[in-house]
Motif scaffolding. Structure first.
Motif, PDB file in Angstrom:
ATOM      1  N   LEU A   1    -134.017  21.738 -79.362  1.00 37.92           N
ATOM      2  CA  LEU A   1    -133.414  21.022 -80.491  1.00 37.92           C
ATOM      3  C   LEU A   1    -134.394  20.838 -81.655  1.00 37.92           C
ATOM      4  CD1 LEU A   1    -131.605  18.186 -78.480  1.00 37.92           C
ATOM      5  CD2 LEU A   1    -130.538  20.181 -79.573  1.00 37.92           C
ATOM      6  N   LEU A   2    -135.661  21.207 -81.447  1.00 38.95           N
ATOM      7  CA  LEU A   2    -136.669  20.883 -82.456  1.00 38.95           C
ATOM      8  C   LEU A   2    -136.488  21.590 -83.800  1.00 38.95           C
ATOM      9  CD1 LEU A   2    -139.624  20.324 -80.065  1.00 38.95           C
ATOM     10  CD2 LEU A   2    -138.606  18.643 -81.604  1.00 38.95           C
ATOM     11  N   PRO A   3    -136.014  22.837 -83.831  1.00 41.42           N
ATOM     12  CA  PRO A   3    -135.760  23.420 -85.160  1.00 41.42           C
ATOM     13  C   PRO A   3    -134.752  22.601 -85.971  1.00 41.42           C
ATOM     14  CG  PRO A   3    -135.786  25.150 -83.495  1.00 41.42           C
ATOM     15  CD  PRO A   3    -135.840  23.833 -82.756  1.00 41.42           C
ATOM     16  N   GLN A   4    -133.704  22.098 -85.315  1.00 33.32           N
ATOM     17  CA  GLN A   4    -132.718  21.261 -86.011  1.00 33.32           C
ATOM     18  C   GLN A   4    -133.335  19.946 -86.455  1.00 33.32           C
ATOM     19  OE1 GLN A   4    -130.177  22.333 -82.465  1.00 33.32           O
ATOM     20  NE2 GLN A   4    -129.035  20.641 -83.384  1.00 33.32           N
TER      21      GLN A   4
ATOM     22  N   ASP B   1    -129.162  12.943 -88.620  1.00 27.33           N
ATOM     23  CA  ASP B   1    -128.269  13.445 -87.585  1.00 27.33           C
ATOM     24  C   ASP B   1    -128.593  14.915 -87.328  1.00 27.33           C
ATOM     25  OD1 ASP B   1    -126.216  14.352 -86.015  1.00 27.33           O
ATOM     26  OD2 ASP B   1    -124.623  13.964 -87.480  1.00 27.33           O
ATOM     27  N   ILE B   2    -129.309  15.168 -86.236  1.00 30.40           N
ATOM     28  CA  ILE B   2    -129.756  16.543 -85.990  1.00 30.40           C
ATOM     29  C   ILE B   2    -128.604  17.449 -85.583  1.00 30.40           C
ATOM     30  CG2 ILE B   2    -132.060  15.755 -85.320  1.00 30.40           C
ATOM     31  CD1 ILE B   2    -131.292  16.713 -82.426  1.00 30.40           C
ATOM     32  N   ASP B   3    -127.417  16.876 -85.326  1.00 30.91           N
ATOM     33  CA  ASP B   3    -126.280  17.696 -84.920  1.00 30.91           C
ATOM     34  C   ASP B   3    -125.397  18.118 -86.086  1.00 30.91           C
ATOM     35  OD1 ASP B   3    -126.895  17.524 -82.121  1.00 30.91           O
ATOM     36  OD2 ASP B   3    -126.265  15.428 -82.249  1.00 30.91           O
ATOM     37  N   ARG B   4    -125.718  17.664 -87.298  1.00 28.89           N
ATOM     38  CA  ARG B   4    -124.825  18.027 -88.405  1.00 28.89           C
ATOM     39  C   ARG B   4    -124.881  19.532 -88.655  1.00 28.89           C
ATOM     40  NH1 ARG B   4    -124.834  14.901 -92.782  1.00 28.89           N
ATOM     41  NH2 ARG B   4    -126.126  13.150 -92.119  1.00 28.89           N
ATOM     42  N   LYS B   5    -123.735  20.084 -89.048  1.00 32.03           N
ATOM     43  CA  LYS B   5    -123.638  21.533 -89.258  1.00 32.03           C
ATOM     44  C   LYS B   5    -124.314  21.944 -90.565  1.00 32.03           C
ATOM     45  CE  LYS B   5    -121.555  23.329 -85.736  1.00 32.03           C
ATOM     46  NZ  LYS B   5    -122.414  22.363 -84.975  1.00 32.03           N
ATOM     47  N   ASP B   6    -124.057  21.151 -91.609  1.00 26.17           N
ATOM     48  CA  ASP B   6    -124.559  21.520 -92.930  1.00 26.17           C
ATOM     49  C   ASP B   6    -125.760  20.649 -93.291  1.00 26.17           C
ATOM     50  OD1 ASP B   6    -124.921  22.516 -95.433  1.00 26.17           O
ATOM     51  OD2 ASP B   6    -123.102  21.652 -96.298  1.00 26.17           O
ATOM     52  N   MET B   7    -126.927  21.258 -93.317  1.00 31.22           N
ATOM     53  CA  MET B   7    -128.136  20.517 -93.691  1.00 31.22           C
ATOM     54  C   MET B   7    -128.638  20.987 -95.057  1.00 31.22           C
ATOM     55  SD  MET B   7    -130.216  20.386 -90.113  1.00 31.22           S
ATOM     56  CE  MET B   7    -129.568  19.497 -88.686  1.00 31.22           C
ATOM     57  N   ALA B   8    -127.714  21.291 -95.951  1.00 31.63           N
ATOM     58  CA  ALA B   8    -128.096  21.859 -97.243  1.00 31.63           C
ATOM     59  C   ALA B   8    -129.087  20.961 -97.992  1.00 31.63           C
ATOM     60  CB  ALA B   8    -126.843  22.065 -98.093  1.00 31.63           C
TER      61      ALA B   8
ATOM     62  N   GLU C   1    -144.644  24.807 -88.642  1.00 31.29           N
ATOM     63  CA  GLU C   1    -145.629  23.741 -88.422  1.00 31.29           C
ATOM     64  C   GLU C   1    -144.947  22.452 -87.961  1.00 31.29           C
ATOM     65  OE1 GLU C   1    -148.851  23.069 -91.251  1.00 31.29           O
ATOM     66  OE2 GLU C   1    -148.463  25.016 -92.136  1.00 31.29           O
ATOM     67  N   MET C   2    -143.857  22.097 -88.617  1.00 34.98           N
ATOM     68  CA  MET C   2    -143.168  20.852 -88.251  1.00 34.98           C
ATOM     69  C   MET C   2    -142.620  20.916 -86.831  1.00 34.98           C
ATOM     70  SD  MET C   2    -141.208  19.549 -91.636  1.00 34.98           S
ATOM     71  CE  MET C   2    -140.554  18.179 -90.694  1.00 34.98           C
ATOM     72  N   ARG C   3    -142.026  22.045 -86.503  1.00 34.16           N
ATOM     73  CA  ARG C   3    -141.432  22.209 -85.174  1.00 34.16           C
ATOM     74  C   ARG C   3    -142.514  22.188 -84.090  1.00 34.16           C
ATOM     75  NH1 ARG C   3    -141.485  26.999 -82.735  1.00 34.16           N
ATOM     76  NH2 ARG C   3    -141.668  28.187 -84.658  1.00 34.16           N
ATOM     77  N   ILE C   4    -143.592  22.928 -84.305  1.00 34.72           N
ATOM     78  CA  ILE C   4    -144.642  23.041 -83.291  1.00 34.72           C
ATOM     79  C   ILE C   4    -145.350  21.704 -83.089  1.00 34.72           C
ATOM     80  CG2 ILE C   4    -146.907  24.090 -82.830  1.00 34.72           C
ATOM     81  CD1 ILE C   4    -145.758  26.646 -84.244  1.00 34.72           C
ATOM     82  N   LEU C   5    -145.650  21.019 -84.205  1.00 35.87           N
ATOM     83  CA  LEU C   5    -146.351  19.741 -84.065  1.00 35.87           C
ATOM     84  C   LEU C   5    -145.483  18.725 -83.308  1.00 35.87           C
ATOM     85  CD1 LEU C   5    -148.894  18.130 -84.631  1.00 35.87           C
ATOM     86  CD2 LEU C   5    -147.894  17.389 -86.798  1.00 35.87           C
ATOM     87  N   ALA C   6    -144.192  18.687 -83.632  1.00 36.28           N
ATOM     88  CA  ALA C   6    -143.299  17.749 -82.940  1.00 36.28           C
ATOM     89  C   ALA C   6    -143.244  18.081 -81.448  1.00 36.28           C
ATOM     90  CB  ALA C   6    -141.901  17.799 -83.558  1.00 36.28           C
TER      91      ALA C   6
END
Ligand code: HEM
Ligand code: FES
Lengths: 106, 401
Positions: B272-275, B331-338, B358-363
């Motif tokens: 889920l980390l990319p979201q 809300d990490i489940d939202r479809k549109d993160m524009a 970087e953000m994904r890996i560090l988290a």
């Protein structure tokens, strides 16, 4: 209207009516095709609008120009039939064209 | 810096004026982007703030995209609000198309999604090491000890700065981004220039796979890049490539610290980390990008006049209620993160793939060691605002086994 079919790596297809005279990326975004990010909005600096163009269409519309080809090289999953959809101007002659969307854009 | 004089030129209509101090508005709090959205809730989509020399501010997603994609009217060559006498020229940032294009192509091989994917393993090891330095302490200032350190290590790797320079470079970067006075800023700038000059000399003798070696050897339209061009690119990479990642990560973790349910969900399912990273990027934009009007232009009822400055408040793009439902909810489940927090058009952030990685890996590395944590209650975090938004500190604590 120009019918274009987008296919993801799993083979799921979605047909859209693309608008002639604007780029294929613009119509793909307007129809919410999954996997077409197009972050630079067509400025040819992001390569997140990458697609594969099926034959015979690839030969018909032609390969990428030099700058586009370089951008394609930097994508995660380039192929010989890769194009950037923001650089393809839709024409009536493309009716029925099928294209693939790569596994990921980044 | 903030100027209290009011500037309202005759081409600005009274209903287009909304007073907002981008450097110190009293309505802004530690929830910087949230309070920004609140403060501008009833302001026009494009308004003129009479403060800081007077400038337009664009706050809607689609309108921002229109501005940054129209460089013939809205030039990137000056980015200071208020305008200054001898504005610096950063490459490619301050070059309008087509001048920026060849430089983007010089930089692209090192920042492409593919190049970033190749660095994944190294980045992960760096993140793990930084987290390991604090994990057993049960407390840290997340901004200083983690969010500011990781992008510096990644940056050094990309640029080819030898690892033995880590502490020196980290101290210089720290000094630069914390500089308050003009003297501090000048001193830090000189140290940075010296480091890059030294590095360029070193790589002329000992070329490697790094970006500096690439700058030195690359064929640029039939010639080599000049030292000035290389320095102008190094500077923009330095300014844009570290503090930005630090700031977005800090705000995203300020949010996560208050959400134990999300912490355990992410720790259990790193897929889920990319979201998670993208939702952080949407909610917590940290860059506003100015443009200079170089040609009179009328649009959306506004008379843009030559010489006007326009601030594209990118952080507002992800909070645009006309574009996003419940924009202030994480809300990490939202479809549109524009969002346009990496901008769009010809100057779309070159480092967008790297920053996301970087953000994904560090988290991920953080949650492996610290799956559950909280903000130390009552601590005032502090922030900076302007064309860059930063969180000053984020004291966290957690239970150690
Ligand atoms: C979350 C982190 C980041 C954010 C929010 C961010 C944001 C931005 C924005 C908004 C711009 C465009 C400004 C404009 O339109 O005028 C930009 C440009 C740029 N960014 Fe980033 N950035 C981030 C990380 C990075 C990283 C990690 C690097 C590289 C190490 C980087 C390198 C650049 C460069 C070189 C440009 C200039 C591009 C051009 O003018 O063509 N950025 N960034
Ligand atoms: S939309 Fe960015 S390259 Fe096509």
């Amino acid at each position: 209207m120009v019918r274009i079919v987008f296919r993801d790596v799993a083979g799921n297809a979605q047909e859209i009516n693309a608008e002639p005279g604007v780029s294929l990326m613009v119509s793909a975004k307007a129809h919410g095709i999954a996997g077409i990010e197009a972050e630079c909005g067509g400025s040819m600096v992001c390569a997140t609008c990458h697609i594969y163009v099926d034959e015979p269409w690839f030969s018909a519309i032609g390969a990428a120009g030099p700058i586009e080809a370089e951008m394609v090289e930097y994508t995660r999953h380039p192929r010989l039939t890769s194009r950037l959809s923001c650089q393809i101007l839709v024409t009536e002659a493309m009716d029925g064209m099928e294209v693939g969307v790569p596994l990921s854009q980044r | 810096m903030a100027s209290l004089a009011h500037t309202i030129p005759p081409h600005v209509k009274p209903e287009q004026v909304f007073e907002f101090d981008i450097y110190a508005d009293p309505r802004i709090s530690d929830d910087v982007q949230g309070s920004y959205a609140e403060a501008l809730r009833h302001a026009p989509d494009i308004f003129w703030s009479p403060l800081n020399g007077g400038h337009w501010l664009v706050q809607r997603h689609d309108l921002i995209a229109e501005v940054v994609k129209n460089p013939a009217v809205f030039s990137a060559r000056e980015m200071q609000i208020p305008r200054v006498k001898n504005p610096p020229l950063f490459i490619p940032l301050n070059l309008d198309p087509p001048g920026n294009v060849p430089y983007r192509h010089v930089l692209m091989p090192k920042f492409s999604p593919r190049a970033v994917a190749e660095m994944e393993g190294k980045m992960r090891a760096m993140a793990a090491e930084i987290v390991a330095d604090v994990a057993d302490a049960g407390t840290c200032d997340f901004v200083h000890d983690v969010a500011a350190r990781f992008p510096v290590s990644v940056f050094m790797e990309v640029m080819g700065l030898p690892l033995e320079k880590l502490h020196e470079f980290r101290a210089i970067a720290d000094g630069f981004f914390k500089a308050h006075t003009n003297e501090e800023y000048q001193a830090a700038s000189q140290q940075i220039a010296a480091i890059f000059h030294e590095l360029i000399d070193f790589r002329r003798k000992a070329p490697g796979e790094d970006l500096i070696s690439h700058f030195i050897t690359v064929d640029f339209e039939g010639r080599k890049l000049s030292l000035e061009e290389i320095m102008a690119m190094c500077t923009v990479l330095f300014l844009g490539g570290m503090d930005t990642v630090t700031n977005v990560t800090a705000f995203t973790f300020q949010q996560l610290a208050d959400d134990p349910a999300l912490q355990s969900r992410l720790a259990a399912d790193p897929a889920l980390l990319p979201q998670f990273a993208e939702e952080g990027l949407r909610m917590f934009g940290v860059i506003g990008t100015p443009r200079l009007v170089v040609q009179d232009f009328d649009a959306h009822g506004i008379a843009f006049r030559k010489g006007d400055m326009v601030l594209n408040a990118l952080w507002q793009s992800g909070r645009d209620p006309t574009r996003i439902a419940n924009p202030d909810r994480f809300d990490i489940d939202r479809k549109d993160m524009a969002h346009l927090n990496f901008s769009t058009g010809p100057h779309l952030c070159l480092g967008h793939a790297l920053a996301r990685a970087e953000m994904r890996i560090l988290a991920e590395e953080w949650l492996k060691r610290v799956p559950s944590f909280r903000a130390i209650p009552g601590a005032h975090h502090g922030f900076r605002m302007g064309t860059v938004i930063a969180l000053k500190s984020l004291p966290l604590q957690w239970d150690i086994a």
